[in-house]
Design an enzyme around this catalytic site. Structure first.
Site, PDB file in Angstrom:
ATOM      1  N   HIS A 155     -16.562   8.739   9.726  1.00  0.00           N
ATOM      2  CA  HIS A 155     -16.752   7.269   9.677  1.00  0.00           C
ATOM      3  C   HIS A 155     -16.767   6.739   8.236  1.00  0.00           C
ATOM      4  CE1 HIS A 155     -18.165   7.744  13.874  1.00  0.00           C
ATOM      5  NE2 HIS A 155     -18.847   8.763  13.388  1.00  0.00           N
ATOM      6  N   SER A 276       1.121  -3.016 -13.239  1.00  0.00           N
ATOM      7  CA  SER A 276       1.206  -4.374 -12.737  1.00  0.00           C
ATOM      8  C   SER A 276       1.953  -5.220 -13.749  1.00  0.00           C
ATOM      9  CB  SER A 276      -0.213  -4.920 -12.541  1.00  0.00           C
ATOM     10  OG  SER A 276      -0.195  -6.334 -12.574  1.00  0.00           O
ATOM     11  N   LYS A 282      -3.806  -2.083 -15.002  1.00  0.00           N
ATOM     12  CA  LYS A 282      -3.594  -1.466 -13.693  1.00  0.00           C
ATOM     13  C   LYS A 282      -2.739  -0.212 -13.697  1.00  0.00           C
ATOM     14  CE  LYS A 282      -4.147  -3.737 -10.017  1.00  0.00           C
ATOM     15  NZ  LYS A 282      -5.046  -3.461  -8.934  1.00  0.00           N
ATOM     16  N   GLU A 289       1.072   4.579  -1.304  1.00  0.00           N
ATOM     17  CA  GLU A 289       1.116   3.442  -0.373  1.00  0.00           C
ATOM     18  C   GLU A 289       2.474   3.354   0.324  1.00  0.00           C
ATOM     19  OE1 GLU A 289       0.077   0.094  -2.812  1.00  0.00           O
ATOM     20  OE2 GLU A 289      -1.972   0.803  -3.084  1.00  0.00           O
TER      21      GLU A 289
END
Ligand code: ARG
Length: 459
Positions: A155, A276, A282, A289
């Site tokens: 969880h 970025s 970044k 992803e």
């Protein structure tokens, strides 16, 4: 004009021609189409349906066409409609009327199935190779991290301490099943539809066993009508792809989380990240992803094919032409994803300093303490309750279970004392989880050994 236009009075509408053609994508199967034709004409000669000279002329012509496709001398257009007619009409141009005999005792309906089965078979083998490469990286990493301890979650909450090698070996099992699914698919699909013709076989005295053997199939398919209309094997391949991409996606998700500054359990190598365009600080885990995102597209390929097949009556229907782009796309996407994942894994190192900070949070050893008490005669359900109260007390004091003093222990349960608790350090707890399939380093070593043996056996 088309090879099939005998009964037609007019040609096709230009827009329809474009819409109907599959040549734009099925030319990828030109090799399979030529291999199938060569096997077919050999069989025709052996069965006395064409002469040996005709056979040799056709084979030489087909080989020339293969070379011309490869050198770029032949390019196909919508006028060719599909790869089968594209090659057949080039053959006739190349060798003249003898070329017109090739399509004896054959139809495009079985021809397309031969091509696609050969193609799928090749992709299955290539995919197994790719997954074996991934498994090798996993084994290496599991070995490297077999006794390094990290947090195990349920969880997304701290659950129990685990070894990182154990975590790697969990994914090893998933990809092992993916390989086995492909092997299983191969066993079922490697049969030759060649000679099934349009749907009902032929009056020519053909030998389907011979062509099956020539093309490396286990044998011919049993029923001609099924042969030209079955696309189960594509659906099986796509299911295997979708399941495997789900594994890729789950793992990528863990990489994204663990790479975040909140976790910082690992560092995805710079070469697998992007920056970025506006925020200079970044370093984004774009590749992980993207791997996660690619699963969606492969699921789409599977759903597309299931939907194309649903409700198609016997036998061949043109709907089936829609079978190719999905499997091409899924095979390309899956292969590239597994390759990238393997590379990314290979370059990933864990930040043990950050992980260690987390090991002292979330009472990771609570279950171990309960098991320890149960071994000393306290029924497990009762031990569970005692440790639950220890957790409460530790939470109030802001300490770990092993830091509770004698007084606090006694207050929780009269039977408790330091000595009775024994060594409940995280390292000791992990060490002791030696049950078959457990997380202890000794058990992970066994899993790696068995995994390696299995991997060697499928190479
Ligand atoms: N291009 C077709 C396909 O991909 C080949 C089979 C065509 N057969 C037919 N009867 N129209 O399915």
């Amino acid at each position: 004009m088309a090879l099939w236009d005998g009964r037609f009075e007019k040609g096709m509408d230009e827009l329809v021609k474009e819409f109907n053609a599959s040549i734009g994508f099925d030319q990828r199967m030109y090799n399979e189409d030529i291999d199938g034709s060569i096997a077919h004409v050999r069989m025709l000669a052996k069965c006395g349906i064409v002469s040996e000279e005709e056979r040799d002329k056709i084979i030489a012509g087909l080989n020339t066409i293969r070379e011309k496709i490869e050198s770029g001398e032949i390019t196909f257009t919508v006028e060719d409609e599909d790869i089968h007619m594209g090659i057949e009409s080039r053959l006739i141009e190349e060798i003249g009327d003898t070329g017109k005999k090739l399509h004896t005792a054959r139809s495009r309906n079985d021809q397309v199935q031969v091509d696609l089965r050969l193609y799928t078979r090749k992709e299955i083998c290539a995919m197994i190779e790719e997954l074996i490469g991934l498994e090798e990286v996993i084994l290496r990493k599991a070995e490297q991290y077999k006794d390094k301890i990290s947090v195990g979650f349920t969880h997304i909450q701290h659950a129990q301490p685990i070894t990182i090698g154990f975590w790697f070996m969990a994914y090893f099992q998933m990809f092992r099943r993916d390989i086995e699914r492909l092997m299983d698919c191969y066993e079922r699909m490697n049969l030759s539809p060649l000679g099934s013709c349009a749907m009902a076989g032929t009056t020519f005295p053909t030998d389907r066993h011979m062509t099956a053997e020539e093309l490396g199939f286990f044998g011919p398919t049993e029923n001609a009508m099924d042969s030209v209309s079955d696309r189960d094997y594509i659906i099986e391949f796509l299911s295997a792809a979708a399941i495997s991409m789900m594994h890729v996606s789950r793992w990528s998700e863990e990489f994204v989380w663990w790479n975040s500054s909140e976790f910082a359990f690992l560092d995805i190598d710079d070469s697998f990240c992007t920056g970025s365009s506006i925020m200079p600080q970044k370093k984004n885990p774009d590749i992980a992803e993207l791997l996660r995102g690619k699963s969606g597209r492969v699921y789409g390929d599977l759903m597309g094919m299931l939907t194309v097949m649903k409700g198609t009556p016997m036998a061949y229907n043109k709907d089936y032409q829609e079978d190719k782009e999905g499997i091409f796309d899924a095979a390309d996407t899956w292969r590239a994803s597994v390759r990238i994942l393997a590379k990314m894994l290979d370059k990933t190192e864990f930040r043990m300093d950050k992980i260690n900070e987390q090991l002292s949070r979330g009472f990771l050893n609570a279950t171990d303490v309960a098991e320890h008490l149960a071994k000393q005669g306290i029924p497990f359900r009762e031990a569970h309750n005692i440790v639950g109260r220890m957790v409460k007390a530790a939470e109030v004091k802001g300490c770990q279970l092993e830091e509770l003093d004698e007084a606090a222990l006694k207050e929780t349960d009269a039977r408790l004392d330091k000595e009775r608790l024994g060594d409940i350090s995280i390292a000791a707890c992990v060490e002791a989880r030696k049950s078959f399939g457990g997380t202890a380093p000794s058990e992970v070593e066994r899993q790696i050994r068995v995994g390696r043996e299995w991997l060697e056996s499928v190479k």
